[in-house]
Structures are given as structure tokens and as C-alpha cells.
Write an enzyme that holds these catalytic residues in place. Structure first.
Site, mmCIF file in Angstrom:
data_model
loop_
_atom_site.group_PDB
_atom_site.id
_atom_site.type_symbol
_atom_site.label_atom_id
_atom_site.label_comp_id
_atom_site.label_asym_id
_atom_site.label_seq_id
_atom_site.Cartn_x
_atom_site.Cartn_y
_atom_site.Cartn_z
ATOM 1 N N GLY A 241 0.823 -1.214 0.000
ATOM 2 C CA GLY A 241 0.000 0.000 0.000
ATOM 3 C C GLY A 241 0.849 1.252 0.000
ATOM 4 O O GLY A 241 2.073 1.206 -0.175
ATOM 5 N N PHE A 242 0.189 2.357 0.213
ATOM 6 C CA PHE A 242 0.861 3.664 0.176
ATOM 7 C C PHE A 242 1.969 3.735 1.237
ATOM 8 O O PHE A 242 3.169 3.823 0.913
ATOM 9 C CB PHE A 242 -0.214 4.751 0.349
ATOM 10 C CG PHE A 242 0.278 6.062 0.869
ATOM 11 C CD1 PHE A 242 1.356 6.711 0.270
ATOM 12 C CD2 PHE A 242 -0.339 6.665 1.959
ATOM 13 C CE1 PHE A 242 1.813 7.926 0.764
ATOM 14 C CE2 PHE A 242 0.100 7.877 2.446
ATOM 15 C CZ PHE A 242 1.190 8.501 1.855
ATOM 16 N N ASP B 96 -4.152 -12.800 2.734
ATOM 17 C CA ASP B 96 -5.162 -11.972 3.381
ATOM 18 C C ASP B 96 -5.008 -12.128 4.891
ATOM 19 O O ASP B 96 -5.033 -13.258 5.396
ATOM 20 C CB ASP B 96 -6.552 -12.443 2.913
ATOM 21 C CG ASP B 96 -7.632 -11.434 3.248
ATOM 22 O OD1 ASP B 96 -7.698 -11.006 4.426
ATOM 23 O OD2 ASP B 96 -8.402 -11.074 2.349
ATOM 24 N N THR C 36 -6.246 -2.532 -1.782
ATOM 25 C CA THR C 36 -5.994 -1.141 -2.195
ATOM 26 C C THR C 36 -4.515 -0.922 -2.514
ATOM 27 O O THR C 36 -4.133 0.186 -2.876
ATOM 28 C CB THR C 36 -6.407 -0.138 -1.094
ATOM 29 O OG1 THR C 36 -5.856 -0.572 0.160
ATOM 30 C CG2 THR C 36 -7.914 -0.026 -0.979
ATOM 31 N N GLY C 37 -3.721 -1.947 -2.346
ATOM 32 C CA GLY C 37 -2.295 -1.833 -2.670
ATOM 33 C C GLY C 37 -2.043 -2.265 -4.102
ATOM 34 O O GLY C 37 -2.912 -2.837 -4.756
ATOM 35 N N LEU D 168 0.095 -3.097 9.048
ATOM 36 C CA LEU D 168 -0.484 -1.969 8.319
ATOM 37 C C LEU D 168 -1.666 -2.386 7.439
ATOM 38 O O LEU D 168 -2.291 -1.521 6.811
ATOM 39 C CB LEU D 168 0.590 -1.317 7.419
ATOM 40 C CG LEU D 168 1.443 -0.191 8.025
ATOM 41 C CD1 LEU D 168 2.188 -0.636 9.265
ATOM 42 C CD2 LEU D 168 2.431 0.332 6.993
ATOM 43 N N TYR E 186 -14.369 1.047 10.339
ATOM 44 C CA TYR E 186 -12.934 1.360 10.445
ATOM 45 C C TYR E 186 -12.593 1.825 11.856
ATOM 46 O O TYR E 186 -11.689 1.275 12.495
ATOM 47 C CB TYR E 186 -12.613 2.443 9.416
ATOM 48 C CG TYR E 186 -11.161 2.858 9.321
ATOM 49 C CD1 TYR E 186 -10.226 2.067 8.642
ATOM 50 C CD2 TYR E 186 -10.726 4.058 9.873
ATOM 51 C CE1 TYR E 186 -8.902 2.471 8.523
ATOM 52 C CE2 TYR E 186 -9.406 4.464 9.758
ATOM 53 C CZ TYR E 186 -8.491 3.668 9.083
ATOM 54 O OH TYR E 186 -7.176 4.077 8.969
ATOM 55 N N LEU F 242 -1.698 -16.283 9.490
ATOM 56 C CA LEU F 242 -0.507 -15.968 8.690
ATOM 57 C C LEU F 242 0.527 -17.084 8.834
ATOM 58 O O LEU F 242 0.973 -17.372 9.951
ATOM 59 C CB LEU F 242 0.103 -14.642 9.160
ATOM 60 C CG LEU F 242 -0.754 -13.406 8.866
ATOM 61 C CD1 LEU F 242 -0.178 -12.179 9.563
ATOM 62 C CD2 LEU F 242 -0.841 -13.169 7.366
ATOM 63 N N THR G 156 -10.811 -7.272 8.657
ATOM 64 C CA THR G 156 -9.389 -6.980 8.440
ATOM 65 C C THR G 156 -8.786 -6.361 9.696
ATOM 66 O O THR G 156 -7.687 -6.725 10.123
ATOM 67 C CB THR G 156 -9.212 -6.039 7.232
ATOM 68 O OG1 THR G 156 -9.583 -6.764 6.049
ATOM 69 C CG2 THR G 156 -7.779 -5.571 7.091
#
Ligand code: NAD
Ligand code: UDP
Length: 354
Positions: free
Chosen positions: A16-17, A62, A41-42, A79, A151, A67, A98
């Protein structure tokens, strides 16, 4: 194997950003970096320059699933989460998962490997604040049933989980409350204010001001934020946070529009749209805690950060006057032509209401 003294670092949301800038920085410092991202979004393009580096690996996964990371892990930067309101509201239940399941899975990885873990929390935990500026001690005013709750409440629950894992399992945790951060590699259709305004200005399209533009935010350039994240991660074990990381210079959204118009020399006009529900009226970090615990403060002036951001988008964005053709992104835009009708329709959602 990483060079001695280097660390094995997992960055979730690393494409991502913010995450991709963090991966760049960590790899160039000699650390072995595993980037975990589902590319919601990445963009893989953000980390493509690292992809052949011996100290970098990309794992498409995901965080809502457990993980499975091979090998030792020393640090985890968590992040993974869409950060822009239109994107996190597109799949609100997915966003809650998420935030919450992602935190649990990242924390489980920390527990089982002994890694230290940092959570990318947010100023959104303060909601539409009654206290100004916002210190870490302020407990916030979040609407738990509004469109931003997926969120805001997801991130609040993640913070609770981090401190429960510390209390119950002794995991070494760090929580950063990140305020609005901007810079190169935001998506053209990201939906956040700076990327929207810059893209609109470069295209000479209307600047979509929500409300009367008097609401405020405080914008931190991405490099300043990374300094704070790294300092927090490497701080003494007793420094857990939550710590605010942001730039305390407060500006109105209208001022941002004026600055972008001035710097781009754009012919765009201002177009007023309704204020999205629960849009916070004011936001400004109190950063004395981070300054004293980490010796950190942002250094990059908004004018300078905006210039870098505009330079970045100028290479990405179609304008009638642009002459070069850039095909290095998966959101490829032919800048030699005016946007097609279909493209124009798609781009108009850039400024769509959150
Ligand atoms: P971004 O949307 O550019 O990056 C998020 C990354 O997470 C993307 O690469 C996305 O594909 C990935 N991702 C999303 N859901 C995932 C999932 N379920 N599994 C794996 N990967 C997933 O956003 P950003 O601005 O770089 O934000 C990074 C982090 O910082 C986020 O956690 C965000 O909440 C937090 N933050 C950012 C800001 C800001 O202003 N940029 C402010 C406060 C907090
Ligand atoms: N905003 C705006 N026009 C846009 C995008 C956002 O006026 O095209 C406003 C938005 O209503 C909010 C502020 O800019 O008041 C910051 O919005 P952003 O989505 O960047 O971040 P957040 O609201 O999560 O802080």
C-alpha cells in the site's frame, strides 16, 4: 540470509501507500522484509522495484486468514487495512474483519515467533473529537453505528487486542495513532482529500469540496511518519504507546484546495458537495508524548510535501497537455489522450461522496 545485525521484518499491507515506502526503507537498511498483502488497495507496482532484491519477498495473502510465514520473525508492522473512507466503506464487514481478525493473526504470529509488533492505529479512534488538539488520553467520540464505524471501531478493537496480548501473553507491542498522512503512491482513485484534489487539479476538473471546506485536518508527509514508526518500533520495550504520530499544523480543507490550485496552476473550479456523515470537524494531534518518548517531530513542510506529491501524480495523471506516455502502473493511463468517456465516468468517482 540478511546481513548480520539486520532483522527479519514482516510488513502487512506492505504494497500500500505507507507500507511500500516502509518496505523500501527497511530493505535499503539491510533488513530482510516479507511484504504480506492481498492487493485490495495496494499495488504490486509499489514494490516491484524491490521484487528481485535478495532481502525482499512478497506474499499475496489476506490477514483475515492465519498468517503462515516461514522462518524467524523479529518485527511485525501491521499496516494491512484500507485507509480511505470510500475504500473501507466499500466492504464494511470486510473492513471490520481486516482490523480485528488481521490484528489477531498478526499478534498470533508475534506470540509464536517472539517478534515485536507495531499496530498502525489511527486518529479515527478519536472520532469527531470534543477535545482539541487530541492527546492520547482522550477516549474519543466515535459513532459506533455510523458508516465510519467499521474502520473506527475496528481500529479501536485492534488496540484493545494489542494491549490484551501484552497483558495475557507478554507480547512486545507498540501502537501508533497515525493522523492524516499523504505523499507519492497514494492511488489516483484513493478518495482521500489530497490525492483527490491533486488529481482533479492536474486534470483541470472541479475540486470536490465536501461541506463548506471549513473542517480541518493536519497532514503529515509520509517520510516523517516513517521516521516516527521506526523510532517507535525500536524504542525501549516499556514504550508501548498509544502514541500520536502526525503533523500538528492544522489547515482547513478549503486551504488545501487553494494550495493545490496555486501549486499546480490549475484552471479547476471549486465544486461543493454534501459533507459525508460523521465527517470529523477538526483534527490535530498533540505530539508532545511522541516528542518526549522518541525525540520525534515532523520536519517536512506541507508546501514541500505537496510539491513532491504533485510531481508524482503529474507523471500518473492524464491531462490534455501532457505529452509523455507512462505505462508503469496497473492503473495505466494514456496521458497522450483526453480521458475517454468511460474513463471520465470512472474518474468522477474519485471525488465521490464517502
Ligand atoms: P493503503 O490502503 O494504501 O494500504 C493498505 C494496504 O493494506 C493495501 O496494500 C491493501 O491492499 C492492504 N490490505 C487491505 N486489506 C488487507 C487484508 N485483508 N489482507 C492483506 N492486506 C490487506 O493505506 P495506507 O494509507 O498505506 O495505510 C496503511 C495503514 O496505516 C492502514 O492500517 C491505515 O489504517 C493506517 N493509517 C493510515 C493513515 C493515512 O492517512 N494514510 C492514517 C491513519 C492510519
Ligand atoms: N474531502 C473533501 N473532498 C474530497 C475528499 C475529502 O472535501 O474529495 C474532505 C473530507 O470530507 C474530510 C477531509 O477532506 O473532511 C479529509 O478527508 P479524507 O478522506 O482525506 O480523510 P479523513 O476524513 O479520513 O480524515
Amino acid at each position: 540470509m540478511p546481513p548480520s545485525g539486520s532483522l527479519n521484518i514482516v510488513v502487512t499491507g506492505g504494497a500500500g501507500f505507507i507500507g511500500s515506502h516502509l518496505c523500501d526503507r527497511l530493505v535499503h537498511k539491510g533488513h530482510a522484509v516479507t511484504c504480506v498483502d492481498n492487493l485490495y488497495t495496494g499495488r504490486f507496482d509499489n514494490v516491484r522495484p524491490l521484487s528481485n532484491h535478495r532481502n525482499f519477498r512478497f506474499v499475496k495473502a489476506d490477514v483475515r486468514e492465519p498468517l503462515a510465514i516461514e522462518g524467524p520473525v523479529d518485527r511485525i508492522y501491521n499496516l494491512a487495512c484500507p485507509a480511505s473512507p470510500p475504500h473501507y466503506q466499500r466492504d464494511p464487514i470486510g473492513t471490520v474483519k481486516t482490523c480485528v481478525l488481521g490484528a489477531i493473526h498478526a499478534l498470533e504470529l508475534a506470540r509464536t515467533t517472539g517478534a515485536r509488533i507495531l499496530q498502525a492505529s489511527t486518529s479515527e479512534v478519536y472520532g469527531d473529537p470534543d477535545i482539541h488538539p487530541q492527546p492520547e488520553s482522550y477516549r474519543g467520540a466515535v459513532n459506533p453505528v455510523g458508516p465510519r464505524a467499521c474502520y473506527d471501531e475496528g481500529k479501536r478493537c485492534a488496540e484493545a487486542l494489542f494491549f490484551d496480548y501484552r497483558r495475557v501473553h507478554g507480547v512486545s507491542v507498540k501502537v501508533a495513532r497515525i493522523f492524516n498522512t499523504y505523499g507519492p503512491r497514494m492511488l489516483e482513485n484513493d478518495g482521500r482529500v489530497i490525492s483527490n484534489f491533486v488529481v482533479q487539479a492536474l486534470r483541470n476538473q472541479p475540486i470536490t469540496l465536501y461541506g463548506d471546506g471549513s473542517q480541518t485536518r493536519s497532514f503529515c508527509y509520509v517520510e516523517d511518519l516513517l521516521d516516527g514508526l521506526e523510532l517507535l518500533m525500536e524504542s525501549d520495550d516499556t514504550v508501548t504507546g498509544p502514541l500520536n504520530l502526525g503533523n500538528p499544523r492544522e489547515v482547513t480543507v478549503k486551504e488545501i484546495a487553494d494550495m493545490v490550485l496555486a501549486q499546480t496552476g490549475s484552471r479547476s473550479r471549486l465544486a461543493y458537495h454534501p459533507l459525508p456523515q460523521d465527517d470529523p470537524r477538526r483534527r490535530k494531534p498533540e505530539i508532545t508524548a511522541a516528542a518526549s518518548a522518541l525525540g520525534w517531530q515532523p520536519r517536512i513542510a506541507l508546501e514541500d510535501g505537496l510539491r513532491s506529491t504533485i510531481d508524482y501524480f503529474a507523471l500518473k495523471v492524464a491531462t490534455p497537455t501532457a505529452t509523455a506516455k507512462h505505462a508503469d502502473s496497473n492503473a495505466v493511463i494514456d496521458v497522450t489522450a483526453r480521458p475517454s468517456r468511460k474513463r471520465r465516468t470512472a474518474l468522477s468517482t474519485v471525488g465521490g461522496s464517502a
